[in-house]
Design a protein around this motif. Sequence first.
Motif, PDB file in Angstrom:
ATOM      1  N   ALA A 155       4.842  16.637   0.127  1.00 38.90           N
ATOM      2  CA  ALA A 155       5.098  17.585   1.462  1.00 38.90           C
ATOM      3  C   ALA A 155       4.740  16.449   2.670  1.00 38.90           C
ATOM      4  O   ALA A 155       5.470  15.508   2.901  1.00 38.90           O
ATOM      5  CB  ALA A 155       4.325  18.730   1.518  1.00 38.90           C
ATOM      6  N   ASP A 156       3.603  16.967   3.285  1.00 35.20           N
ATOM      7  CA  ASP A 156       3.536  15.913   4.787  1.00 35.20           C
ATOM      8  C   ASP A 156       3.180  14.556   4.448  1.00 35.20           C
ATOM      9  O   ASP A 156       3.559  13.910   5.125  1.00 35.20           O
ATOM     10  CB  ASP A 156       2.567  16.921   5.210  1.00 35.20           C
ATOM     11  N   SER A 157       2.576  14.133   3.358  1.00 32.71           N
ATOM     12  CA  SER A 157       2.080  12.744   3.268  1.00 32.71           C
ATOM     13  C   SER A 157       3.414  12.118   2.916  1.00 32.71           C
ATOM     14  O   SER A 157       3.652  10.898   3.251  1.00 32.71           O
ATOM     15  CB  SER A 157       0.819  12.514   2.262  1.00 32.71           C
ATOM     16  N   VAL A 196       0.864  -1.201   0.125  1.00 25.45           N
ATOM     17  CA  VAL A 196       0.111  -0.018  -0.072  1.00 25.45           C
ATOM     18  C   VAL A 196       0.846   1.315  -0.131  1.00 25.45           C
ATOM     19  O   VAL A 196       0.667   2.167  -0.805  1.00 25.45           O
ATOM     20  CB  VAL A 196      -1.220   0.048   1.186  1.00 25.45           C
ATOM     21  N   ALA A 197       1.913   0.940   0.768  1.00 25.00           N
ATOM     22  CA  ALA A 197       2.950   2.492   0.864  1.00 25.00           C
ATOM     23  C   ALA A 197       3.289   2.511  -0.502  1.00 25.00           C
ATOM     24  O   ALA A 197       3.462   3.784  -0.957  1.00 25.00           O
ATOM     25  CB  ALA A 197       3.933   2.121   1.922  1.00 25.00           C
ATOM     26  N   SER A 198       3.978   1.446  -1.083  1.00 22.69           N
ATOM     27  CA  SER A 198       4.535   1.781  -2.411  1.00 22.69           C
ATOM     28  C   SER A 198       3.306   2.308  -3.435  1.00 22.69           C
ATOM     29  O   SER A 198       4.061   3.077  -4.479  1.00 22.69           O
ATOM     30  CB  SER A 198       5.087   0.446  -2.972  1.00 22.69           C
ATOM     31  N   ARG A 199       2.464   2.012  -3.367  1.00 25.99           N
ATOM     32  CA  ARG A 199       1.315   2.387  -4.471  1.00 25.99           C
ATOM     33  C   ARG A 199       0.527   3.825  -3.839  1.00 25.99           C
ATOM     34  O   ARG A 199       0.163   4.765  -4.894  1.00 25.99           O
ATOM     35  CB  ARG A 199      -0.067   1.476  -4.293  1.00 25.99           C
ATOM     36  N   LEU A 200       0.859   4.176  -2.605  1.00 24.04           N
ATOM     37  CA  LEU A 200       0.451   5.705  -2.316  1.00 24.04           C
ATOM     38  C   LEU A 200       1.795   6.592  -2.594  1.00 24.04           C
ATOM     39  O   LEU A 200       1.176   7.908  -2.979  1.00 24.04           O
ATOM     40  CB  LEU A 200       0.380   5.619  -0.882  1.00 24.04           C
ATOM     41  N   ALA A 201       2.784   6.201  -2.668  1.00 23.88           N
ATOM     42  CA  ALA A 201       3.967   7.149  -2.874  1.00 23.88           C
ATOM     43  C   ALA A 201       3.878   7.934  -3.872  1.00 23.88           C
ATOM     44  O   ALA A 201       4.189   9.103  -3.980  1.00 23.88           O
ATOM     45  CB  ALA A 201       5.553   6.376  -2.949  1.00 23.88           C
ATOM     46  N   PRO A 202       3.458   7.661  -5.207  1.00 26.06           N
ATOM     47  CA  PRO A 202       3.555   8.455  -6.296  1.00 26.06           C
ATOM     48  C   PRO A 202       2.584   9.721  -6.260  1.00 26.06           C
ATOM     49  O   PRO A 202       2.713  10.613  -6.836  1.00 26.06           O
ATOM     50  CB  PRO A 202       2.917   7.527  -7.447  1.00 26.06           C
ATOM     51  N   GLY A 203       1.618   9.569  -4.949  1.00 28.98           N
ATOM     52  CA  GLY A 203       0.657  10.692  -5.072  1.00 28.98           C
ATOM     53  C   GLY A 203       0.925  11.308  -3.731  1.00 28.98           C
ATOM     54  O   GLY A 203       0.068  12.357  -3.744  1.00 28.98           O
ATOM     55  N   SER A 204       2.034  11.004  -3.195  1.00 26.84           N
ATOM     56  CA  SER A 204       2.284  11.751  -1.971  1.00 26.84           C
ATOM     57  C   SER A 204       2.732  13.220  -2.439  1.00 26.84           C
ATOM     58  O   SER A 204       3.507  13.466  -3.379  1.00 26.84           O
ATOM     59  CB  SER A 204       3.141  11.054  -0.809  1.00 26.84           C
ATOM     60  N   ASN A 259      14.352   6.273  -7.662  1.00 22.53           N
ATOM     61  CA  ASN A 259      14.083   7.341  -8.623  1.00 22.53           C
ATOM     62  C   ASN A 259      13.056   7.722  -8.170  1.00 22.53           C
ATOM     63  O   ASN A 259      12.341   8.390  -9.052  1.00 22.53           O
ATOM     64  CB  ASN A 259      14.154   6.506  -9.955  1.00 22.53           C
ATOM     65  N   ALA A 260      12.366   7.383  -7.139  1.00 23.63           N
ATOM     66  CA  ALA A 260      11.077   7.898  -6.835  1.00 23.63           C
ATOM     67  C   ALA A 260      10.866   8.271  -5.254  1.00 23.63           C
ATOM     68  O   ALA A 260      10.398   7.303  -4.573  1.00 23.63           O
ATOM     69  CB  ALA A 260       9.875   6.893  -7.142  1.00 23.63           C
ATOM     70  N   PRO A 261      10.989   9.451  -5.064  1.00 18.53           N
ATOM     71  CA  PRO A 261      10.778   9.876  -3.680  1.00 18.53           C
ATOM     72  C   PRO A 261       9.415   9.720  -3.169  1.00 18.53           C
ATOM     73  O   PRO A 261       8.362   9.855  -4.222  1.00 18.53           O
ATOM     74  CB  PRO A 261      11.340  11.319  -3.499  1.00 18.53           C
ATOM     75  N   PRO A 262       8.800   9.504  -2.193  1.00 10.77           N
ATOM     76  CA  PRO A 262       9.814   9.365  -1.062  1.00 10.77           C
ATOM     77  C   PRO A 262      10.170   8.139  -0.693  1.00 10.77           C
ATOM     78  O   PRO A 262      10.736   7.920   0.578  1.00 10.77           O
ATOM     79  CB  PRO A 262       8.560   9.977  -0.045  1.00 10.77           C
ATOM     80  N   LEU A 263       9.909   7.051  -1.145  1.00  9.16           N
ATOM     81  CA  LEU A 263      10.360   5.872  -0.788  1.00  9.16           C
ATOM     82  C   LEU A 263      11.853   5.352  -1.516  1.00  9.16           C
ATOM     83  O   LEU A 263      11.964   4.198  -2.222  1.00  9.16           O
ATOM     84  CB  LEU A 263       9.488   4.770  -1.271  1.00  9.16           C
ATOM     85  N   ASN A 264      12.758   6.366  -1.436  1.00  4.79           N
ATOM     86  CA  ASN A 264      14.129   6.121  -1.817  1.00  4.79           C
ATOM     87  C   ASN A 264      15.049   5.836  -0.520  1.00  4.79           C
ATOM     88  O   ASN A 264      14.397   6.099   0.467  1.00  4.79           O
ATOM     89  CB  ASN A 264      14.664   7.242  -2.812  1.00  4.79           C
ATOM     90  N   THR A 265      16.210   5.200  -0.846  1.00  3.43           N
ATOM     91  CA  THR A 265      17.088   4.877   0.150  1.00  3.43           C
ATOM     92  C   THR A 265      17.446   6.154   1.094  1.00  3.43           C
ATOM     93  O   THR A 265      17.241   6.093   2.347  1.00  3.43           O
ATOM     94  CB  THR A 265      18.442   4.446  -0.182  1.00  3.43           C
ATOM     95  N   ARG A 266      17.624   7.131   0.393  1.00  4.28           N
ATOM     96  CA  ARG A 266      17.912   8.461   1.292  1.00  4.28           C
ATOM     97  C   ARG A 266      16.975   8.989   2.285  1.00  4.28           C
ATOM     98  O   ARG A 266      17.011   9.212   3.419  1.00  4.28           O
ATOM     99  CB  ARG A 266      18.158   9.711   0.513  1.00  4.28           C
ATOM    100  N   ALA A 288       7.391   8.004   4.376  1.00  8.50           N
ATOM    101  CA  ALA A 288       8.844   7.617   4.455  1.00  8.50           C
ATOM    102  C   ALA A 288       9.153   7.193   5.978  1.00  8.50           C
ATOM    103  O   ALA A 288       9.946   6.479   6.055  1.00  8.50           O
ATOM    104  CB  ALA A 288       9.712   8.878   3.839  1.00  8.50           C
ATOM    105  N   THR A 289       8.683   8.044   6.932  1.00  9.14           N
ATOM    106  CA  THR A 289       8.893   7.726   8.313  1.00  9.14           C
ATOM    107  C   THR A 289       8.153   6.332   8.593  1.00  9.14           C
ATOM    108  O   THR A 289       8.691   5.520   9.460  1.00  9.14           O
ATOM    109  CB  THR A 289       8.031   8.900   9.134  1.00  9.14           C
ATOM    110  N   ALA A 290       6.915   5.946   8.068  1.00  8.91           N
ATOM    111  CA  ALA A 290       6.137   5.038   8.351  1.00  8.91           C
ATOM    112  C   ALA A 290       7.042   3.820   7.810  1.00  8.91           C
ATOM    113  O   ALA A 290       7.019   2.540   8.681  1.00  8.91           O
ATOM    114  CB  ALA A 290       4.655   4.917   7.745  1.00  8.91           C
ATOM    115  N   VAL A 291       7.597   3.818   6.496  1.00  6.02           N
ATOM    116  CA  VAL A 291       8.309   2.642   6.000  1.00  6.02           C
ATOM    117  C   VAL A 291       9.577   2.579   6.694  1.00  6.02           C
ATOM    118  O   VAL A 291       9.971   1.408   7.132  1.00  6.02           O
ATOM    119  CB  VAL A 291       8.718   2.965   4.517  1.00  6.02           C
TER     120      VAL A 291
END
Length: 159
Positions: A71-73, A61-69, A99-106, A78-81
């Motif tokens: 600022a705060d979301s 679900v997190a990976s599917r939500l990421a493209p629509g996030s 290549n896709a924030p917010p679920l990147n390594t950094r 990223a914090t939840a993951v």
Amino acid sequence: MAMCFMVLPVRAADLTPQQLTQQITAQGPEAVIATLYAHNEHQWRRVMEEIGKGESDWLNVASRLAPGSDADSAESLATAVATAIPHNPAGVLAILDDNAPPLNTRDVCGLPFYTLSEPQLDHYIVAAIRALYKVAGSKACIDTLVNVIGQSDGFNGDN
């Protein structure tokens, strides 16, 4: 005939990853995030708590939500993951996309926490590193985590 999908009101305690996945597919991540943020963000916070537990369906679900996030979301996602790393490091690494924030390594491995006390953060760091060391392909995440610790100015009680 155009199909119209509507999010039915669902109590936060009743949300399932399958329901959210269906809603994201039907409406897109931006619309689902907006719905979850409605009503004092109660549903959003519930979803972030579930993602933080590290179950694979919730990480999906997190990976599917990421493209629509934004600022705060994005920050809370990223914090939840990141919170899930000690529970399911392989699952977290599987959804990271540099290549896709917010679920990147950094963002995920860079200690994106603002409300943890120093003892809580210390506990998290030890648990995360222990978990990551057991998983192949975790070097980049461990390196990021360690580098962030090395750049820290120490704990500030005002954070």
